[in-house]
Motif scaffolding. Structure first.
Motif: not given
Length: 385
Positions: A139-153, A101-115
């Motif tokens: 900066a929010k996009r970069l934070q979202a990418e980091a959160s996604l990597k953390s969720a994947q780990i 669930t945390t990974l899915a949330t991180a993926q959605a957040n990354l997609q929004a910040t990238r857009s």
């Protein structure tokens, strides 16, 4: 005339004394005692390899404690206790639902910040947004990418993998147990046993003496085999694989006055297990002119000093005080007191004393002399028993 009987008695007494004196002179002198017979061995210098047999214990070549890196409930144990596992093999499965669930949330957040960051990049050229707004979006996009990597780990850590190859012990947790990151107790322990360490201790006195003998030339280095080690197991048998000496400790244990030596042994059959008590035979050096005296010819005086009786050139017995460092099979290794060519008495010791002249013959109470390697092996086997 009345003096005649007295004169007659005096003459008779003188005659009797003369007769007795003549009888004593005619007696034969006592016969001289024959020289006692002793058996001797003529000592000759021999060459042998000096070995040290040191006690020690085995330890695993590598040890890894398996610990969780995320919190969760154990769903499955995927190994058999006491079996061999490979590095990277999955051992446990922690419930991944929360982390998925945390990974899915991180993926959605990354997609929004990238857009958002992409749109702001186009608008900044038209000066429709400020530079600050674009920097904040990026900066929010970069934070979202980091959160996604953390969720994947974290999701990957729900699969607990073997950090090394080796034999795994019993499991400390079962299905349904709650584990947490940083817990004190390991879930299981893996030990690599294909290669194993043997840690032995040697006194500093022995180490210093060995170094002095090597430096003075009394001992020569054992050549290419100087670092090879043999192992004697608890039942007295020899381990069939030879090891090699890896290192010696650089500090002395203050409580025991000894240093630790570590040897490495191949252990493909896993015959050696961690914690076993063993004896290691280390080849230290070669004494090319050693004097080996049979134990039958060495005794100890009241002070406990080893002594020996030898026959000198005049066939008279001499007493020698010895300095004997160790036994080699049925012989003593003599450091001082005996020289090459000495005739050592091994038979008939109870019949002679220093200064007595003796008859010499070859000793019959000795076995055939062992070769240096046989003597060395017999000595080590005796110690192992």
């Amino acid at each position: 005339m009345h003096f005649k009987p007295a004169v007659t008695a005096l003459v008779s007494a003188v005659a009797l004394a003369t007769l007795l004196s003549g009888c004593k002179k005619e007696e034969a002198p006592p016969a001289a005692q024959p020289a006692p017979q002793v058996g001797v061995i003529t000592l000759q210098p021999q060459s042998f390899t000096l070995t040290s047999e040191l006690p020690g214990r085995t330890s695993a070549f590598r040890v890894a404690e398996v610990r969780p890196q995320v919190n969760g409930i154990i769903l499955k144990r995927l190994f058999k206790e006491g079996s061999d596992v490979k590095q990277g093999q999955q051992l446990y499965q922690i419930d991944p639902a929360v982390y998925e669930t945390t990974l899915a949330t991180a993926q959605a957040n990354l997609q929004a910040t990238r857009s958002l960051a992409g749109r702001y990049k186009q608008l900044i050229d038209e000066q429709a947004v400020s530079r600050q707004e674009y920097d904040d979006a990026n900066a929010k996009r970069l934070q979202a990418e980091a959160s996604l990597k953390s969720a994947q780990i974290d999701l990957r850590y729900t699969k607990v993998l073997a950090p090394i190859s080796g034999r795994i012990g019993r499991s400390a947790v079962t299905e349904g147990a709650l584990v947490s990151n940083g817990q004190a107790n390991a879930m299981a322990t893996i030990q690599q046993l294909d290669t194993i360490y043997v840690d032995v201790t040697q006194s500093t006195a022995e180490l210093l003496k060995l170094r002095r003998d090597l430096a003075s030339g009394q001992l020569q280095k054992a050549g290419d085999n100087a670092a090879q080690v043999q192992l004697v197991l608890e039942d007295g048998s020899l381990f069939k694989h030879q090891g090699r000496l890896e290192f010696s400790e650089v500090a002395v244990d203050e409580t025991t006055g000894s240093v630790t030596l570590r040897a490495v042994f191949p252990n493909p059959e896993h015959e050696l297990l961690p914690g076993m008590f063993v004896h290691a035979r280390l080849k230290a050096g070669v004494n090319a002119n050693a004097i080996l005296a049979p134990q039958q010819g060495v005794t100890r005086d009241l002070k406990g000093t080893p002594t020996a009786l030898v026959v000198n050139q005049d066939n008279k017995v001499e007493l020698r005080e010895l300095k004997a460092s160790r036994t080699l099979g049925s012989d003593w290794l003599i450091e001082e007191g005996l020289n090459p060519g000495d005739r050592l008495i091994t038979e008939g010791l109870q019949y002679v004393r220093p200064g007595v002249e003796v008859k010499v013959s070859e000793a019959s109470n000795l076995k055939k002399p062992n070769s240096p390697d046989q003597a060395k092996a017999a000595d080590a086997d005796a110690k192992a028993e």
